[in-house]
Design a protein around this motif. Structure first.
Motif, PDB file in Angstrom:
ATOM      1  N   GLN A  48       0.803  -1.219   0.000  1.00 15.58           N
ATOM      2  CA  GLN A  48       0.000   0.000   0.000  1.00 15.58           C
ATOM      3  C   GLN A  48       0.839   1.274   0.000  1.00 15.58           C
ATOM      4  O   GLN A  48       0.362   2.342  -0.363  1.00 15.58           O
ATOM      5  CB  GLN A  48      -0.933   0.017   1.221  1.00 15.58           C
ATOM      6  N   VAL A  49       2.095   1.165   0.432  1.00 20.02           N
ATOM      7  CA  VAL A  49       2.970   2.339   0.511  1.00 20.02           C
ATOM      8  C   VAL A  49       4.261   2.055  -0.240  1.00 20.02           C
ATOM      9  O   VAL A  49       4.833   0.973  -0.118  1.00 20.02           O
ATOM     10  CB  VAL A  49       3.294   2.703   1.976  1.00 20.02           C
ATOM     11  N   ARG A  50       4.686   3.037  -1.031  1.00 24.74           N
ATOM     12  CA  ARG A  50       5.997   2.954  -1.675  1.00 24.74           C
ATOM     13  C   ARG A  50       6.891   4.026  -1.075  1.00 24.74           C
ATOM     14  O   ARG A  50       6.527   5.200  -1.022  1.00 24.74           O
ATOM     15  CB  ARG A  50       5.890   3.156  -3.188  1.00 24.74           C
ATOM     16  N   CYS A  51       8.070   3.606  -0.630  1.00 24.52           N
ATOM     17  CA  CYS A  51       9.069   4.526  -0.077  1.00 24.52           C
ATOM     18  C   CYS A  51      10.256   4.512  -1.027  1.00 24.52           C
ATOM     19  O   CYS A  51      11.002   3.533  -1.095  1.00 24.52           O
ATOM     20  CB  CYS A  51       9.478   4.080   1.327  1.00 24.52           C
ATOM     21  N   THR A  52      10.432   5.591  -1.785  1.00 19.79           N
ATOM     22  CA  THR A  52      11.444   5.645  -2.830  1.00 19.79           C
ATOM     23  C   THR A  52      12.664   6.432  -2.386  1.00 19.79           C
ATOM     24  O   THR A  52      12.552   7.559  -1.894  1.00 19.79           O
ATOM     25  CB  THR A  52      10.868   6.291  -4.110  1.00 19.79           C
ATOM     26  N   LEU A  53      13.843   5.823  -2.551  1.00 21.98           N
ATOM     27  CA  LEU A  53      15.114   6.472  -2.246  1.00 21.98           C
ATOM     28  C   LEU A  53      15.723   6.993  -3.546  1.00 21.98           C
ATOM     29  O   LEU A  53      15.936   6.238  -4.490  1.00 21.98           O
ATOM     30  CB  LEU A  53      16.077   5.478  -1.592  1.00 21.98           C
ATOM     31  N   ASP A  54      16.004   8.270  -3.598  1.00 25.01           N
ATOM     32  CA  ASP A  54      16.562   8.890  -4.798  1.00 25.01           C
ATOM     33  C   ASP A  54      17.793   9.700  -4.409  1.00 25.01           C
ATOM     34  O   ASP A  54      17.698  10.665  -3.650  1.00 25.01           O
ATOM     35  CB  ASP A  54      15.505   9.791  -5.459  1.00 25.01           C
ATOM     36  N   LYS A  55      18.965   9.295  -4.903  1.00 23.67           N
ATOM     37  CA  LYS A  55      20.207   9.961  -4.522  1.00 23.67           C
ATOM     38  C   LYS A  55      20.295  11.363  -5.094  1.00 23.67           C
ATOM     39  O   LYS A  55      20.018  11.590  -6.278  1.00 23.67           O
ATOM     40  CB  LYS A  55      21.413   9.135  -4.997  1.00 23.67           C
TER      41      LYS A  55
ATOM     42  N   HIS B 188      16.972  11.650  -1.227  1.00 29.04           N
ATOM     43  CA  HIS B 188      15.599  12.109  -1.082  1.00 29.04           C
ATOM     44  C   HIS B 188      14.715  10.880  -0.866  1.00 29.04           C
ATOM     45  O   HIS B 188      14.897   9.851  -1.523  1.00 29.04           O
ATOM     46  CB  HIS B 188      15.147  12.868  -2.328  1.00 29.04           C
ATOM     47  N   ILE B 189      13.781  10.994   0.052  1.00 27.71           N
ATOM     48  CA  ILE B 189      12.871   9.894   0.369  1.00 27.71           C
ATOM     49  C   ILE B 189      11.453  10.354   0.104  1.00 27.71           C
ATOM     50  O   ILE B 189      10.979  11.322   0.709  1.00 27.71           O
ATOM     51  CB  ILE B 189      13.016   9.445   1.836  1.00 27.71           C
ATOM     52  N   PHE B 190      10.762   9.648  -0.807  1.00 28.94           N
ATOM     53  CA  PHE B 190       9.392   9.986  -1.147  1.00 28.94           C
ATOM     54  C   PHE B 190       8.453   8.885  -0.666  1.00 28.94           C
ATOM     55  O   PHE B 190       8.634   7.711  -1.004  1.00 28.94           O
ATOM     56  CB  PHE B 190       9.237  10.150  -2.668  1.00 28.94           C
ATOM     57  N   LEU B 191       7.473   9.251   0.138  1.00 31.01           N
ATOM     58  CA  LEU B 191       6.456   8.311   0.586  1.00 31.01           C
ATOM     59  C   LEU B 191       5.184   8.563  -0.198  1.00 31.01           C
ATOM     60  O   LEU B 191       4.667   9.680  -0.239  1.00 31.01           O
ATOM     61  CB  LEU B 191       6.175   8.490   2.088  1.00 31.01           C
ATOM     62  N   SER B 192       4.681   7.522  -0.844  1.00 30.22           N
ATOM     63  CA  SER B 192       3.467   7.656  -1.635  1.00 30.22           C
ATOM     64  C   SER B 192       2.697   6.342  -1.595  1.00 30.22           C
ATOM     65  O   SER B 192       3.195   5.323  -1.132  1.00 30.22           O
ATOM     66  CB  SER B 192       3.806   8.026  -3.084  1.00 30.22           C
ATOM     67  N   GLY B 193       1.461   6.390  -2.090  1.00 32.26           N
ATOM     68  CA  GLY B 193       0.658   5.172  -2.138  1.00 32.26           C
ATOM     69  C   GLY B 193      -0.664   5.327  -1.425  1.00 32.26           C
ATOM     70  O   GLY B 193      -0.888   6.272  -0.661  1.00 32.26           O
ATOM     71  N   THR B 194      -1.548   4.380  -1.649  1.00 35.26           N
ATOM     72  CA  THR B 194      -2.902   4.448  -1.100  1.00 35.26           C
ATOM     73  C   THR B 194      -2.932   4.326   0.407  1.00 35.26           C
ATOM     74  O   THR B 194      -3.857   4.809   1.056  1.00 35.26           O
ATOM     75  CB  THR B 194      -3.778   3.340  -1.692  1.00 35.26           C
ATOM     76  N   GLY B 195      -1.929   3.673   0.997  1.00 37.13           N
ATOM     77  CA  GLY B 195      -1.924   3.497   2.439  1.00 37.13           C
ATOM     78  C   GLY B 195      -1.226   4.610   3.184  1.00 37.13           C
ATOM     79  O   GLY B 195      -1.039   4.541   4.389  1.00 37.13           O
ATOM     80  N   ASN B 196      -0.851   5.666   2.472  1.00 36.86           N
ATOM     81  CA  ASN B 196      -0.066   6.730   3.080  1.00 36.86           C
ATOM     82  C   ASN B 196      -0.893   7.956   3.428  1.00 36.86           C
ATOM     83  O   ASN B 196      -0.365   8.997   3.769  1.00 36.86           O
ATOM     84  CB  ASN B 196       1.065   7.150   2.134  1.00 36.86           C
ATOM     85  N   THR B 197      -2.220   7.843   3.290  1.00 38.56           N
ATOM     86  CA  THR B 197      -3.082   8.969   3.589  1.00 38.56           C
ATOM     87  C   THR B 197      -4.171   8.555   4.542  1.00 38.56           C
ATOM     88  O   THR B 197      -4.513   7.380   4.658  1.00 38.56           O
ATOM     89  CB  THR B 197      -3.726   9.537   2.311  1.00 38.56           C
ATOM     90  N   GLN B 198      -4.748   9.513   5.191  1.00 37.75           N
ATOM     91  CA  GLN B 198      -5.803   9.254   6.157  1.00 37.75           C
ATOM     92  C   GLN B 198      -6.673  10.489   6.250  1.00 37.75           C
ATOM     93  O   GLN B 198      -6.173  11.607   6.284  1.00 37.75           O
ATOM     94  CB  GLN B 198      -5.176   8.933   7.524  1.00 37.75           C
ATOM     95  N   PRO B 199      -8.016  10.344   6.289  1.00 36.71           N
ATOM     96  CA  PRO B 199      -8.876  11.511   6.415  1.00 36.71           C
ATOM     97  C   PRO B 199      -8.534  12.302   7.670  1.00 36.71           C
ATOM     98  O   PRO B 199      -8.209  11.742   8.708  1.00 36.71           O
ATOM     99  CB  PRO B 199     -10.277  10.900   6.517  1.00 36.71           C
ATOM    100  N   SER B 200      -8.580  13.594   7.561  1.00 35.80           N
ATOM    101  CA  SER B 200      -8.266  14.439   8.706  1.00 35.80           C
ATOM    102  C   SER B 200      -9.505  15.208   9.131  1.00 35.80           C
ATOM    103  O   SER B 200     -10.274  15.670   8.296  1.00 35.80           O
ATOM    104  CB  SER B 200      -7.140  15.415   8.338  1.00 35.80           C
TER     105      SER B 200
END
Length: 283
Positions: free
Chosen positions: A218-225, A241-253
């Motif tokens: 559900q979450v992708r954590c991408t490492l980019d030099k 650089h670390i990018f967190l993305s994906g359907t499991g990375n969000t939550q209603p606030s």
């Protein structure tokens, strides 16, 4: 206050090893979504392994039992972890179990056997880690990798589905035993042959293996030099650089304050110093 969900184990690592100069927010790890338990760590295998080891020890310190699967024995620990180990209790370190399956068949068998061997255990694992997932999908010949297996897509799907099934089974056990560590999470590192050095962690071209893995993680954590002059200018060995993305990375606030809402593309930086120490910085 910035809230983190699903990638809560990694978020806890980032907070634990956070750069003091970059601490601008009050960070809190929020409870993960019950349907979001898988994180795919995408990038350089040497750096991702260090992050996985930090995750294993950090999780163990919180009382979680960890299963760490890797085909190659751990030769050395990251400098940041070596510095931290003396303050970690031996009981916490005992919560990490390392397994060394060499081939994908062995990994599948060991994952499947968790259903039987752990059902009677008083403390089922709350975190499953797989180091270098791509290595299990490659065909070794004479000590060299000659490319992915002919059925790599189905193999990736089979392995990912088994991970999801195992995590769901262990989650039920944890809940039955009133464990505060539920649900069981899993993290796997993967180094794609496709260039992922794009803004936001998006691949420049489609990787069919990643397309399959994204269905289960559900979450992708991408490492980019970072290849600019930022690292040497700051006296650092490397900046990632670390990018967190994906359907499991969000939550209603429930709040309208943008500081309390986790963005779909959360970005961090990993700072690696000449002595090997690692720090994380929220961008």
């Amino acid at each position: 206050m910035v809230l983190f969900v699903m990638a809560d184990i990694l978020a806890l690592v980032f907070r634990t090893f956070m750069s003091k100069t970059g601490l601008k927010e009050d960070l809190k790890v929020a409870p993960p979504s019950p349907t979001s338990v898988g994180t795919l760590l995408l990038g350089d295998h040497s750096v991702s392994r260090s992050v996985l080891l930090l995750a294993a020890v950090t999780a163990a310190e919180t009382g979680m039992k960890v299963m760490f699967f890797t085909a190659t024995p751990i030769q050395s620990l990251p400098a940041s972890l070596q510095k931290r180990i003396p303050s970690v209790s031996p009981e916490s370190l005992k919560k990490i179990k390392f397994c060394y399956p060499c081939r994908v068949e062995e990994l599948l068998q060991q994952l499947a056997s968790l259903h039987e061997s752990i059902s009677m255990s008083p403390t089922p694992p709350s975190l499953i880690i797989i180091d270098r997932l791509e290595g299990y999908l490659c065909s070794p010949v004479g000590g060299l990798t000659t490319g992915f297996y002919p059925g790599e897509l189905s193999c990736a799907a089979h392995l990912s589905a088994l991970l999801c099934d195992t995590a769901a089974f262990l989650t039920q056990l944890l809940k039955q035993r009133s464990s505060s560590s539920a649900p069981c999470r899993f993290i796997a590192s993967f180094q794609s042959e496709v260039d992922t050095g794009q803004a936001g962690g998006e691949a420049a071209a489609t990787d069919p293996i990643l397309d399959v893995l994204d269905r289960y993680f559900q979450v992708r954590c991408t490492l980019d030099k970072d290849r600019s002059y930022e690292a040497p200018a700051a006296g650092l060995q490397e900046v990632w650089h670390i990018f967190l993305s994906g359907t499991g990375n969000t939550q209603p606030s429930c709040t309208t304050d943008h500081k309390d809402r986790l963005s779909e593309n959360q970005e961090w930086q990993l700072l690696i110093f000449p002595d090997g120490l690692m720090e994380f910085k929220l961008v």
